[in-house]
Design a protein around this motif. Structure first.
Motif, PDB file in Angstrom:
ATOM      1  N   VAL A   1     -20.010 -55.272 -50.128  1.00 21.15           N
ATOM      2  CA  VAL A   1     -19.979 -53.811 -49.974  1.00 21.15           C
ATOM      3  C   VAL A   1     -19.115 -53.182 -51.057  1.00 21.15           C
ATOM      4  CG1 VAL A   1     -19.228 -51.916 -48.476  1.00 21.15           C
ATOM      5  CG2 VAL A   1     -20.478 -53.864 -47.505  1.00 21.15           C
ATOM      6  N   ALA A   2     -17.965 -53.778 -51.317  1.00 19.12           N
ATOM      7  CA  ALA A   2     -17.084 -53.239 -52.355  1.00 19.12           C
ATOM      8  C   ALA A   2     -17.744 -53.287 -53.719  1.00 19.12           C
ATOM      9  CB  ALA A   2     -15.765 -54.015 -52.370  1.00 19.12           C
TER      10      ALA A   2
ATOM     11  N   ARG B   1     -26.218 -46.386 -50.212  1.00 14.61           N
ATOM     12  CA  ARG B   1     -26.363 -46.547 -48.770  1.00 14.61           C
ATOM     13  C   ARG B   1     -26.845 -47.968 -48.478  1.00 14.61           C
ATOM     14  NH1 ARG B   1     -29.714 -41.321 -46.707  1.00 14.61           N
ATOM     15  NH2 ARG B   1     -30.613 -41.273 -48.802  1.00 14.61           N
ATOM     16  N   MET B   2     -26.430 -48.503 -47.353  1.00 16.22           N
ATOM     17  CA  MET B   2     -26.778 -49.884 -47.019  1.00 16.22           C
ATOM     18  C   MET B   2     -27.221 -50.000 -45.574  1.00 16.22           C
ATOM     19  SD  MET B   2     -23.627 -51.856 -48.972  1.00 16.22           S
ATOM     20  CE  MET B   2     -22.582 -50.528 -49.579  1.00 16.22           C
ATOM     21  N   VAL B   3     -28.321 -50.711 -45.374  1.00 21.61           N
ATOM     22  CA  VAL B   3     -28.792 -51.050 -44.032  1.00 21.61           C
ATOM     23  C   VAL B   3     -28.699 -52.563 -43.905  1.00 21.61           C
ATOM     24  CG1 VAL B   3     -30.662 -50.860 -42.367  1.00 21.61           C
ATOM     25  CG2 VAL B   3     -30.417 -49.128 -44.173  1.00 21.61           C
TER      26      VAL B   3
ATOM     27  N   PRO C   1     -18.818 -41.307 -45.143  1.00 22.00           N
ATOM     28  CA  PRO C   1     -19.868 -40.302 -45.361  1.00 22.00           C
ATOM     29  C   PRO C   1     -20.562 -40.409 -46.713  1.00 22.00           C
ATOM     30  CG  PRO C   1     -17.953 -39.291 -44.350  1.00 22.00           C
ATOM     31  CD  PRO C   1     -17.551 -40.691 -44.725  1.00 22.00           C
ATOM     32  N   ARG C   2     -19.803 -40.678 -47.767  1.00 23.39           N
ATOM     33  CA  ARG C   2     -20.417 -40.708 -49.096  1.00 23.39           C
ATOM     34  C   ARG C   2     -21.296 -41.937 -49.289  1.00 23.39           C
ATOM     35  NH1 ARG C   2     -17.400 -40.741 -55.050  1.00 23.39           N
ATOM     36  NH2 ARG C   2     -19.286 -40.245 -56.241  1.00 23.39           N
ATOM     37  N   SER C   3     -20.922 -43.048 -48.666  1.00 23.18           N
ATOM     38  CA  SER C   3     -21.660 -44.302 -48.816  1.00 23.18           C
ATOM     39  C   SER C   3     -21.825 -44.935 -47.436  1.00 23.18           C
ATOM     40  CB  SER C   3     -20.907 -45.249 -49.760  1.00 23.18           C
ATOM     41  OG  SER C   3     -21.519 -46.515 -49.821  1.00 23.18           O
TER      42      SER C   3
ATOM     43  N   VAL D   1     -30.504 -47.375 -52.018  1.00 25.50           N
ATOM     44  CA  VAL D   1     -30.403 -47.927 -50.662  1.00 25.50           C
ATOM     45  C   VAL D   1     -30.609 -49.435 -50.730  1.00 25.50           C
ATOM     46  CG1 VAL D   1     -31.252 -47.821 -48.293  1.00 25.50           C
ATOM     47  CG2 VAL D   1     -31.402 -45.784 -49.744  1.00 25.50           C
ATOM     48  N   LEU D   2     -29.685 -50.179 -50.135  1.00 26.55           N
ATOM     49  CA  LEU D   2     -29.807 -51.632 -50.059  1.00 26.55           C
ATOM     50  C   LEU D   2     -30.266 -52.016 -48.656  1.00 26.55           C
ATOM     51  CD1 LEU D   2     -26.471 -52.691 -51.844  1.00 26.55           C
ATOM     52  CD2 LEU D   2     -28.681 -52.093 -52.861  1.00 26.55           C
TER      53      LEU D   2
END
Length: 224
Positions: A114-115, A125-127, A164-166, A87-88
């Motif tokens: 993101v890429a 996952r990223m917040v 969904p996956r990321s 998780v970022l």
């Protein structure tokens, strides 16, 4: 165990004598008994200092004073791979808009970021935290407009790139965040600001993904 990587600029790396929001966030998840750690290629505060107010936590991160999306986009893939980040927690953009790129260019660098993160870990996952206008925005109308425009583009990019996956998640800056109360210079968080930045990430994780619980400062006195 979830492996969180804080990614950011001077508001995330912090300076000598500070706790940083990274510590506050770590304390929050620890209080909720969430198996986790903080990861990343760096451990120092600004100026290569390790003089944390409380050094007893995983100090790892990917943050730098004066660094923004344009610096982190080419670095994120290697960092995610090396740290095996799940998780970022990302707080970037103020420096870009203030010194390097306009809102459109900054948004493009965010998409590159993101890429790159997904190349390294397709399930990452990223917040992402919107840019908080600092004291400069109060007297520099064009800068304030760029910040507002970027935040609009950021929200659109999160919606466009979410999958969904990321999954991508746009956090909300707490309504009570006040640069005249929660920073020591109109930009960088003081103790109350650290808690509020930590709460932005913690509450987003809890509300969207069921991780942890509502944020509560372990020492309410630091919010006064």
């Amino acid at each position: 165990m979830l492996r969180f990587m804080p990614v950011g600029d001077s508001m995330t790396i912090g300076s000598a004598g500070e706790h940083t929001w990274r510590l506050r966030f770590w304390q929050h998840l620890r209080a909720h008994a969430i198996p986790h750690t903080l990861v990343g290629p760096r451990t120092a505060l600004h100026g290569d200092s390790h003089a944390y107010a409380d050094p007893d936590f995983p100090q790892h991160h990917l943050a730098g004073w004066g660094e923004g999306w344009q610096h982190m986009a080419p670095a994120i893939a290697e960092a995610v791979t090396a740290a095996r980040a799940d998780v970022l927690l990302v707080s970037l953009g103020l420096i870009d808009l203030g010194f390097y790129t306009d809102a459109e260019q900054t948004a493009e660098n965010m998409r590159r970021f993101v890429a790159g993160a997904r190349r390294a870990n397709p399930a990452v996952r990223m917040v992402l935290l919107p840019v908080i206008p600092n004291v400069r925005a109060e007297t520099d109308a064009p800068f304030a407009a760029e910040v507002a425009h970027f935040n609009t583009l950021l929200a659109k990019a999160v919606a466009d790139l979410d999958e969904p996956r990321s999954p991508l998640l746009l956090a909300s800056v707490p309504d009570s965040y006040d640069i005249h109360h929660d920073t020591y210079d109109g930009t960088h968080p003081n103790a109350s600001g650290e808690h509020k930045l930590a709460s932005a990430f913690a509450d987003a994780l809890h509300q969207a993904w069921g991780i942890g619980g509502p944020y509560e400062a372990l020492d309410p006195r630091t919010l006064a």
